[in-house]
Scaffold this motif. Structure first.
Motif, PDB file in Angstrom:
ATOM      1  N   ALA A 108     -30.164  29.668  27.066  1.00  0.00           N
ATOM      2  CA  ALA A 108     -30.255  28.206  27.056  1.00  0.00           C
ATOM      3  C   ALA A 108     -30.304  27.662  28.474  1.00  0.00           C
ATOM      4  O   ALA A 108     -31.070  26.735  28.774  1.00  0.00           O
ATOM      5  CB  ALA A 108     -29.075  27.614  26.290  1.00  0.00           C
ATOM      6  N   THR A 109     -29.514  28.238  29.374  1.00  0.00           N
ATOM      7  CA  THR A 109     -29.506  27.797  30.771  1.00  0.00           C
ATOM      8  C   THR A 109     -30.852  28.060  31.424  1.00  0.00           C
ATOM      9  O   THR A 109     -31.398  27.203  32.128  1.00  0.00           O
ATOM     10  CB  THR A 109     -28.383  28.512  31.546  1.00  0.00           C
ATOM     11  N   ALA A 110     -31.410  29.248  31.182  1.00  0.00           N
ATOM     12  CA  ALA A 110     -32.708  29.592  31.773  1.00  0.00           C
ATOM     13  C   ALA A 110     -33.800  28.669  31.244  1.00  0.00           C
ATOM     14  O   ALA A 110     -34.655  28.215  32.009  1.00  0.00           O
ATOM     15  CB  ALA A 110     -33.049  31.046  31.465  1.00  0.00           C
ATOM     16  N   GLU A 111     -33.779  28.373  29.950  1.00  0.00           N
ATOM     17  CA  GLU A 111     -34.795  27.474  29.380  1.00  0.00           C
ATOM     18  C   GLU A 111     -34.652  26.059  29.925  1.00  0.00           C
ATOM     19  O   GLU A 111     -35.633  25.385  30.189  1.00  0.00           O
ATOM     20  CB  GLU A 111     -34.692  27.494  27.845  1.00  0.00           C
ATOM     21  N   ARG A 112     -33.409  25.603  30.115  1.00  0.00           N
ATOM     22  CA  ARG A 112     -33.180  24.271  30.679  1.00  0.00           C
ATOM     23  C   ARG A 112     -33.694  24.202  32.098  1.00  0.00           C
ATOM     24  O   ARG A 112     -34.364  23.250  32.488  1.00  0.00           O
ATOM     25  CB  ARG A 112     -31.688  23.942  30.641  1.00  0.00           C
TER      26      ARG A 112
ATOM     27  N   VAL B 206     -36.059  26.013  33.490  1.00  0.00           N
ATOM     28  CA  VAL B 206     -37.517  26.029  33.490  1.00  0.00           C
ATOM     29  C   VAL B 206     -38.053  24.646  33.145  1.00  0.00           C
ATOM     30  O   VAL B 206     -38.999  24.159  33.762  1.00  0.00           O
ATOM     31  CB  VAL B 206     -38.043  27.088  32.482  1.00  0.00           C
ATOM     32  N   THR B 207     -37.432  23.990  32.191  1.00  0.00           N
ATOM     33  CA  THR B 207     -37.861  22.641  31.779  1.00  0.00           C
ATOM     34  C   THR B 207     -37.758  21.672  32.931  1.00  0.00           C
ATOM     35  O   THR B 207     -38.653  20.869  33.173  1.00  0.00           O
ATOM     36  CB  THR B 207     -37.003  22.144  30.597  1.00  0.00           C
ATOM     37  N   TYR B 208     -36.668  21.756  33.702  1.00  0.00           N
ATOM     38  CA  TYR B 208     -36.474  20.813  34.796  1.00  0.00           C
ATOM     39  C   TYR B 208     -37.350  21.100  36.003  1.00  0.00           C
ATOM     40  O   TYR B 208     -37.607  20.219  36.794  1.00  0.00           O
ATOM     41  CB  TYR B 208     -35.005  20.808  35.235  1.00  0.00           C
ATOM     42  N   THR B 209     -37.844  22.305  36.156  1.00  0.00           N
ATOM     43  CA  THR B 209     -38.650  22.625  37.327  1.00  0.00           C
ATOM     44  C   THR B 209     -40.141  22.383  37.113  1.00  0.00           C
ATOM     45  O   THR B 209     -40.916  22.482  38.026  1.00  0.00           O
ATOM     46  CB  THR B 209     -38.443  24.108  37.756  1.00  0.00           C
ATOM     47  N   ILE B 210     -40.529  22.058  35.899  1.00  0.00           N
ATOM     48  CA  ILE B 210     -41.959  21.832  35.623  1.00  0.00           C
ATOM     49  C   ILE B 210     -42.365  20.445  36.067  1.00  0.00           C
ATOM     50  O   ILE B 210     -41.724  19.495  36.028  1.00  0.00           O
ATOM     51  CB  ILE B 210     -42.248  22.030  34.120  1.00  0.00           C
TER      52      ILE B 210
END
Length: 198
Positions: free
Chosen positions: A188-192, A194-198
């Motif tokens: 969940a942390t990794a997906e979050r 990635v979402t914020y860096t796009i």
């Protein structure tokens, strides 16, 4: 004056699947860690399973899960973990999709005497993006392989936790569950991120 609400606080429910091959210890683990008497759907094996269920390595097994196992652990008043043990035989795999709906993560139990029985569970969770930990059930205290040897044999990603355990022991089973929760948190942390860096 401070007012206190009399409305009960409903806890957040987290769902974890306990999966693995036939006879690997799923029912035993759910029973060992559950704070309530577990729901078990164990039935006596009959001659009808001859030639259908592979008893290699578990020749003494006389019962099997035909639907699911269910247990519960209260982590905190506001957080409850629900455990769903899956049936291990191929003929019951049609139930896995329903059981996996809403799962936060999973435990794949492995038996080093029959590691190939773990492949289907691992493939199932990887294909659906469900984070999991592998619990290597060390039957009767035997530790024939290290966690890293099992990781290599199962071709697991370095981020997948592998824990040597004895599913009959409550504390040992809880360590495997904590590893599964940690895998879910890390995903969940990794997906979050990635979402914020796009």
């Amino acid at each position: 004056m401070v007012s206190v609400s009399s409305d009960p606080v409903l806890p957040t429910a987290l769902k974890i699947l306990v999966a693995g091959g036939f006879g690997v210890g799923k029912t035993t683990m759910v029973a060992a860690v559950s704070e309530v008497p577990p729901l078990e759907t164990e039935e006596r094996m009959t001659e009808a399973s001859l030639g259908v269920d592979d008893l290699s390595g578990v020749e003494g097994k006389s019962s099997t899960t035909v639907a699911m196992d269910f247990g519960r652990i209260t982590i905190a008043p506001e957080l409850v973990l629900y455990l769903f043990g899956t049936p291990g035989q191929d003929r019951f795999w049609f139930m896995w999709d329903d059981l996996a709906t809403g799962a936060l993560g999973a435990v794949v139990l492995a038996d080093t005497r029959r590691l190939e029985a773990s492949f289907a569970s691992i493939d199932f969770f990887e294909a659906r993006g469900i984070p999991f930990a592998v619990g290597v059930n060390c039957f009767h205290g035997r530790r024939d392989c290290s966690a890293e040897q099992v990781r290599a044999a199962l071709d697991l990603d370095a981020s997948t936790p592998v824990v040597l355990c004895d599913v009959r022991d409550r504390a040992s089973g809880k360590q495997v569950l904590l590893s599964a929760l940690e895998a879910a948190r890390a995903r969940a942390t990794a997906e979050r991120d990635v979402t914020y860096t796009i």
